[in-house]
Design an enzyme around this catalytic site. Structure first.
Site, PDB file in Angstrom:
ATOM      1  N   CYS A 210      -1.295   6.490   8.733  1.00  0.00           N
ATOM      2  CA  CYS A 210      -1.596   5.194   8.127  1.00  0.00           C
ATOM      3  C   CYS A 210      -2.665   5.446   7.071  1.00  0.00           C
ATOM      4  O   CYS A 210      -2.613   6.442   6.368  1.00  0.00           O
ATOM      5  CB  CYS A 210      -2.047   4.191   9.183  1.00  0.00           C
ATOM      6  SG  CYS A 210      -3.480   4.727  10.151  1.00  0.00           S
TER       7      CYS A 210
ATOM      8  N   ARG B 256       0.837  -1.201   0.000  1.00  0.00           N
ATOM      9  CA  ARG B 256       0.000   0.000   0.000  1.00  0.00           C
ATOM     10  C   ARG B 256       0.872   1.251   0.000  1.00  0.00           C
ATOM     11  O   ARG B 256       0.557   2.232  -0.674  1.00  0.00           O
ATOM     12  CB  ARG B 256      -0.932   0.002   1.214  1.00  0.00           C
ATOM     13  CG  ARG B 256      -2.016  -1.062   1.153  1.00  0.00           C
ATOM     14  CD  ARG B 256      -2.989  -0.934   2.312  1.00  0.00           C
ATOM     15  NE  ARG B 256      -3.800   0.276   2.191  1.00  0.00           N
ATOM     16  CZ  ARG B 256      -4.551   0.765   3.170  1.00  0.00           C
ATOM     17  NH1 ARG B 256      -4.592   0.146   4.355  1.00  0.00           N
ATOM     18  NH2 ARG B 256      -5.257   1.854   2.991  1.00  0.00           N
TER      19      ARG B 256
END
Length: 280
Positions: A237, A180
């Site tokens: 995040c 990611r």
């Protein structure tokens, strides 16, 4: 002082009046599963709080990330109803790795309550130790006297990050998985990649294969490449949840507490003028 409590220490203290236990098991792709698992079995005396309903505010599309911080006063009222007072030790747990327990740990500290411990290994370790569980609905408690005192110095916003992107005094740490971070895949958000200049420090590696946390020394070694005296660490995040895991790891390692970019990647990409990087 460690931020954790082990399952046997908690088991010995279940009957103490000054402890409140909160279960925050949650699964992003199955939002109802955590509450269902709590109803099936939980640590005696525990209350359940839900990531979306209790530990976050409603999402405002195009303006917030996926898990905005809860309103301090509303959240404080929720904690009071759970019996939390100023002198209460709050023990938080999830199914093991602490990904959601760390969110509540951080929220409590943000609101001025530092008497909080994460159950090392979570509910999985409790079961493996063959400690008692229950299906009983917790009895109502006398309302606590918890008062929210938000410390917003623990936060950083997108504007400050963008102003300081090129400054060596700022180091962003991205807690997401490498795929990611690099932009190779993005299962949750409409844009893939990371904030330019960020380093990838996947939070999943803060714990071992059994879900128990690494030691303080082991965690300190994880941060060594970026923990410099003249550098401020910032944690983010996908939505500001697992970034708290990185902050917890840093505190356990004895480092200055990183600030949280609460909106994280899902907020960063709401403005197309903010830069995006891909690759490692």
């Amino acid at each position: 002082m460690t931020q954790f409590i082990d399952v046997h220490s908690l088991a010995r203290r279940l009957d103490e009046s000054g402890i409140r236990i909160i279960d925050v098991r949650f699964y992003l792709e199955q939002p109802a599963r955590g509450r269902s698992e709590f109803n099936a079995a939980h640590i005696p005396g525990a209350r359940y709080l839900h990531l979306d309903d209790d530990l976050s505010s409603p999402v405002i599309p195009g303006q917030t990330g996926r898990h905005p911080l809860p309103d301090p006063e509303q959240f404080a009222a929720l904690l009071r109803r759970a019996g939390v007072s100023q002198d209460t030790l709050v023990v938080v747990y999830d199914d093991g790795p602490g990904l959601f327990a760390a969110r509540l740990w951080w929220l409590l500290r943000w609101l001025g309550h530092e008497k909080v411990k994460v159950l090392d290994g979570g509910f999985r370790s409790w079961l493996e130790a063959e400690l008692p569980t229950t299906q009983e609905t917790p009895r109502p408690l006398d309302e606590g006297d918890f008062v929210a005192r938000p410390d917003n110095s623990k936060l950083i916003d997108a504007d400050e990050i963008q102003r300081r992107l090129a400054a060596p005094s700022l180091q962003l740490l991205d807690a997401r998985a490498p795929a990611r971070f690099s932009g190779e895949t993005e299962p949750m958000d409409p844009v893939a990649g990371h904030i330019p200049g960020a380093a990838n420090l996947p939070c999943a590696a803060n714990v071992g294969g059994d879900g128990s946390w690494l030691t303080g020394e082991q965690l300190r070694k994880r941060f060594e490449p970026w923990a410099k005296a003249d550098t401020e660490l910032i944690s983010y995040c996908g939505s500001g949840v697992t970034a708290c895991h990185t902050i917890l790891a840093a505190v356990e390692a004895g480092l200055p507490e990183p600030r949280l970019y609460a909106g994280s990647w899902s907020h960063w990409i709401t403005d197309p003028d903010r830069p995006v990087a891909t690759g490692s």
